[in-house]
Design a protein around this motif. Sequence first.
Motif, PDB file in Angstrom:
ATOM      1  N   CYS A 186      41.803  86.959 -32.298  1.00  5.77           N
ATOM      2  CA  CYS A 186      42.762  86.399 -31.360  1.00  5.77           C
ATOM      3  C   CYS A 186      44.148  86.759 -31.897  1.00  5.77           C
ATOM      4  O   CYS A 186      44.489  86.391 -33.021  1.00  5.77           O
ATOM      5  CB  CYS A 186      42.566  84.883 -31.299  1.00  5.77           C
ATOM      6  SG  CYS A 186      43.905  84.034 -30.483  1.00  5.77           S
ATOM      7  N   HIS A 188      48.229  86.718 -31.600  1.00  9.17           N
ATOM      8  CA  HIS A 188      49.430  86.102 -31.024  1.00  9.17           C
ATOM      9  C   HIS A 188      50.554  87.117 -31.108  1.00  9.17           C
ATOM     10  O   HIS A 188      50.683  87.802 -32.114  1.00  9.17           O
ATOM     11  CB  HIS A 188      49.846  84.874 -31.823  1.00  9.17           C
ATOM     12  CG  HIS A 188      48.801  83.807 -31.878  1.00  9.17           C
ATOM     13  ND1 HIS A 188      48.998  82.556 -31.374  1.00  9.17           N
ATOM     14  CD2 HIS A 188      47.540  83.828 -32.371  1.00  9.17           C
ATOM     15  CE1 HIS A 188      47.905  81.840 -31.557  1.00  9.17           C
ATOM     16  NE2 HIS A 188      47.005  82.588 -32.166  1.00  9.17           N
ATOM     17  N   THR A 204      47.368  87.619 -36.387  1.00 11.14           N
ATOM     18  CA  THR A 204      46.208  86.742 -36.242  1.00 11.14           C
ATOM     19  C   THR A 204      46.406  85.605 -37.237  1.00 11.14           C
ATOM     20  O   THR A 204      47.417  85.584 -37.953  1.00 11.14           O
ATOM     21  CB  THR A 204      44.902  87.471 -36.606  1.00 11.14           C
ATOM     22  OG1 THR A 204      44.893  87.661 -38.023  1.00 11.14           O
ATOM     23  CG2 THR A 204      44.800  88.806 -35.907  1.00 11.14           C
ATOM     24  N   GLU A 205      45.446  84.688 -37.314  1.00 10.47           N
ATOM     25  CA  GLU A 205      45.611  83.606 -38.292  1.00 10.47           C
ATOM     26  C   GLU A 205      45.467  84.135 -39.722  1.00 10.47           C
ATOM     27  O   GLU A 205      45.831  83.463 -40.674  1.00 10.47           O
ATOM     28  CB  GLU A 205      44.668  82.432 -37.989  1.00 10.47           C
ATOM     29  CG  GLU A 205      43.230  82.606 -38.423  1.00 10.47           C
ATOM     30  CD  GLU A 205      42.378  83.394 -37.423  1.00 10.47           C
ATOM     31  OE1 GLU A 205      42.938  83.954 -36.447  1.00 10.47           O
ATOM     32  OE2 GLU A 205      41.154  83.468 -37.618  1.00 10.47           O
ATOM     33  N   VAL A 234      47.384  86.610 -26.977  1.00  5.05           N
ATOM     34  CA  VAL A 234      47.973  85.346 -26.546  1.00  5.05           C
ATOM     35  C   VAL A 234      49.476  85.407 -26.814  1.00  5.05           C
ATOM     36  O   VAL A 234      49.885  85.833 -27.901  1.00  5.05           O
ATOM     37  CB  VAL A 234      47.396  84.173 -27.389  1.00  5.05           C
ATOM     38  CG1 VAL A 234      47.905  82.845 -26.878  1.00  5.05           C
ATOM     39  CG2 VAL A 234      45.887  84.206 -27.417  1.00  5.05           C
ATOM     40  N   GLY A 236      52.792  84.205 -28.182  1.00  4.63           N
ATOM     41  CA  GLY A 236      53.065  83.270 -29.266  1.00  4.63           C
ATOM     42  C   GLY A 236      53.817  82.042 -28.765  1.00  4.63           C
ATOM     43  O   GLY A 236      54.573  82.129 -27.800  1.00  4.63           O
ATOM     44  N   ASP A 237      53.617  80.905 -29.412  1.00  5.17           N
ATOM     45  CA  ASP A 237      54.338  79.693 -29.019  1.00  5.17           C
ATOM     46  C   ASP A 237      55.783  79.748 -29.552  1.00  5.17           C
ATOM     47  O   ASP A 237      56.168  80.720 -30.207  1.00  5.17           O
ATOM     48  CB  ASP A 237      53.609  78.436 -29.506  1.00  5.17           C
ATOM     49  CG  ASP A 237      53.479  78.399 -31.027  1.00  5.17           C
ATOM     50  OD1 ASP A 237      54.097  79.230 -31.710  1.00  5.17           O
ATOM     51  OD2 ASP A 237      52.739  77.529 -31.528  1.00  5.17           O
ATOM     52  N   PHE A 240      56.255  80.485 -33.297  1.00  3.67           N
ATOM     53  CA  PHE A 240      56.014  81.878 -33.662  1.00  3.67           C
ATOM     54  C   PHE A 240      57.192  82.755 -33.210  1.00  3.67           C
ATOM     55  O   PHE A 240      57.698  83.593 -33.963  1.00  3.67           O
ATOM     56  CB  PHE A 240      54.705  82.369 -33.028  1.00  3.67           C
ATOM     57  CG  PHE A 240      54.329  83.772 -33.430  1.00  3.67           C
ATOM     58  CD1 PHE A 240      54.049  84.077 -34.754  1.00  3.67           C
ATOM     59  CD2 PHE A 240      54.258  84.783 -32.488  1.00  3.67           C
ATOM     60  CE1 PHE A 240      53.710  85.371 -35.131  1.00  3.67           C
ATOM     61  CE2 PHE A 240      53.918  86.087 -32.856  1.00  3.67           C
ATOM     62  CZ  PHE A 240      53.641  86.374 -34.179  1.00  3.67           C
ATOM     63  N   THR A 241      57.661  82.502 -31.979  1.00  2.00           N
ATOM     64  CA  THR A 241      58.787  83.260 -31.431  1.00  2.00           C
ATOM     65  C   THR A 241      60.031  83.103 -32.302  1.00  2.00           C
ATOM     66  O   THR A 241      60.759  84.065 -32.566  1.00  2.00           O
ATOM     67  CB  THR A 241      59.083  82.771 -29.993  1.00  2.00           C
ATOM     68  OG1 THR A 241      57.860  82.813 -29.260  1.00  2.00           O
ATOM     69  CG2 THR A 241      60.111  83.647 -29.305  1.00  2.00           C
ATOM     70  N   LEU A 284      49.235  80.373 -38.140  1.00  6.15           N
ATOM     71  CA  LEU A 284      48.977  80.343 -36.722  1.00  6.15           C
ATOM     72  C   LEU A 284      47.767  79.471 -36.475  1.00  6.15           C
ATOM     73  O   LEU A 284      46.824  79.480 -37.244  1.00  6.15           O
ATOM     74  CB  LEU A 284      48.652  81.750 -36.218  1.00  6.15           C
ATOM     75  CG  LEU A 284      49.830  82.667 -35.936  1.00  6.15           C
ATOM     76  CD1 LEU A 284      49.308  84.044 -35.617  1.00  6.15           C
ATOM     77  CD2 LEU A 284      50.646  82.139 -34.784  1.00  6.15           C
ATOM     78  N   HIS A 286      44.400  78.802 -34.797  1.00  8.81           N
ATOM     79  CA  HIS A 286      43.364  79.673 -34.246  1.00  8.81           C
ATOM     80  C   HIS A 286      42.968  79.195 -32.852  1.00  8.81           C
ATOM     81  O   HIS A 286      42.705  78.018 -32.657  1.00  8.81           O
ATOM     82  CB  HIS A 286      42.141  79.686 -35.170  1.00  8.81           C
ATOM     83  CG  HIS A 286      41.077  80.592 -34.656  1.00  8.81           C
ATOM     84  ND1 HIS A 286      41.190  81.954 -34.697  1.00  8.81           N
ATOM     85  CD2 HIS A 286      39.898  80.321 -34.068  1.00  8.81           C
ATOM     86  CE1 HIS A 286      40.104  82.491 -34.167  1.00  8.81           C
ATOM     87  NE2 HIS A 286      39.310  81.531 -33.770  1.00  8.81           N
ATOM     88  N   HIS A 287      43.004  80.104 -31.913  1.00  9.21           N
ATOM     89  CA  HIS A 287      42.568  79.750 -30.566  1.00  9.21           C
ATOM     90  C   HIS A 287      41.095  80.082 -30.410  1.00  9.21           C
ATOM     91  O   HIS A 287      40.720  81.242 -30.596  1.00  9.21           O
ATOM     92  CB  HIS A 287      43.351  80.530 -29.514  1.00  9.21           C
ATOM     93  CG  HIS A 287      44.735  80.000 -29.318  1.00  9.21           C
ATOM     94  ND1 HIS A 287      45.269  79.791 -28.091  1.00  9.21           N
ATOM     95  CD2 HIS A 287      45.675  79.631 -30.219  1.00  9.21           C
ATOM     96  CE1 HIS A 287      46.496  79.315 -28.234  1.00  9.21           C
ATOM     97  NE2 HIS A 287      46.765  79.212 -29.510  1.00  9.21           N
TER      98      HIS A 287
END
Length: 290
Positions: A186, A188, A204-205, A234, A236-237, A240-241, A284, A286-287
């Motif tokens: 996954c 980001h 990734t994570e 995905v 990034g939130d 993360f941004t 991060l 993990h989704h």
Amino acid sequence: LSFGSDDERWAAVMRRDRQADGMFYYSVVTTGVYGRPSCAARLARRENVRFFDTREDAERASFRPCGRCRPDEPTVGEQHAAAVARACRLIEFAHDMPTLDELADVARFSRFHFHRIFKAVMGMTPHEYVAMHRAERVREELSRSETVTEAIYRAGFNSNGNFYAASAWMLGMTPTSFRSGGQGTCIHFAVHERLPESVLVAATEKGVCAVLIGDDPRALVRELEDRFPQARLVAGDWRFTELVADAVGAAAPKRDLPAEVRGHPLRHGVWQALRNANASGWQLTHHAAS
Ligand SMILES: [Zn+2]
């Protein structure tokens, strides 16, 4: 852009701003001389001053270089940038990664002095830069070599152990997963637009898996999709941004650096900054596959 208007330029000349050196030159019509904004010579009257973007422009307008600030000779900053650029080219084209002594040699500085200059210009040590560059090579090789072992060898790692110990921060996933286009991962990602170019960071994570630089943010996202067609991507939130924005800001390369090597320190610097954030506990979430 700073120093774009004559008012800003004149203000820089009045405070003899070293930051403005190389950004423009000024001439004095009454003496026929042109110089750098930081020149220590007595200040001319504003009405006798003309501004030029380059020294060639000043010379075409028949002004001659000032004997005091020597605008026709490279500044110390320019000399350092040129020396670092020579070392970077050696790193880029050598099959076996050069040693610090070899790098200092092409840069024509002592080992100690070179180490300091390199760090000041690039924001990282020569050793870190070599490691970043080798990581970049292994990512390229993984996408075109027949096997993981061949990619490791072609990127100049002298042992598999060295490679595997560092593989998480170089790839953000296992080598097999990387080679297969991100299968089971996954990713980001966030794009930071910093004119004239944008920077996309994907992680990734486990760690960063790509730092892409280009003028078109949408093209960068397509490039990411092409590299990792098997991954779940995905956006990034905000956390993360924000981290990406900080990393890009901190990695701003020195403007003196020749254009052909300017992209590397930016990419390496962003990677390094995220790696540091990761080392200090950032992670991060993990989704799970939906
Ligand atoms: Zn001068």
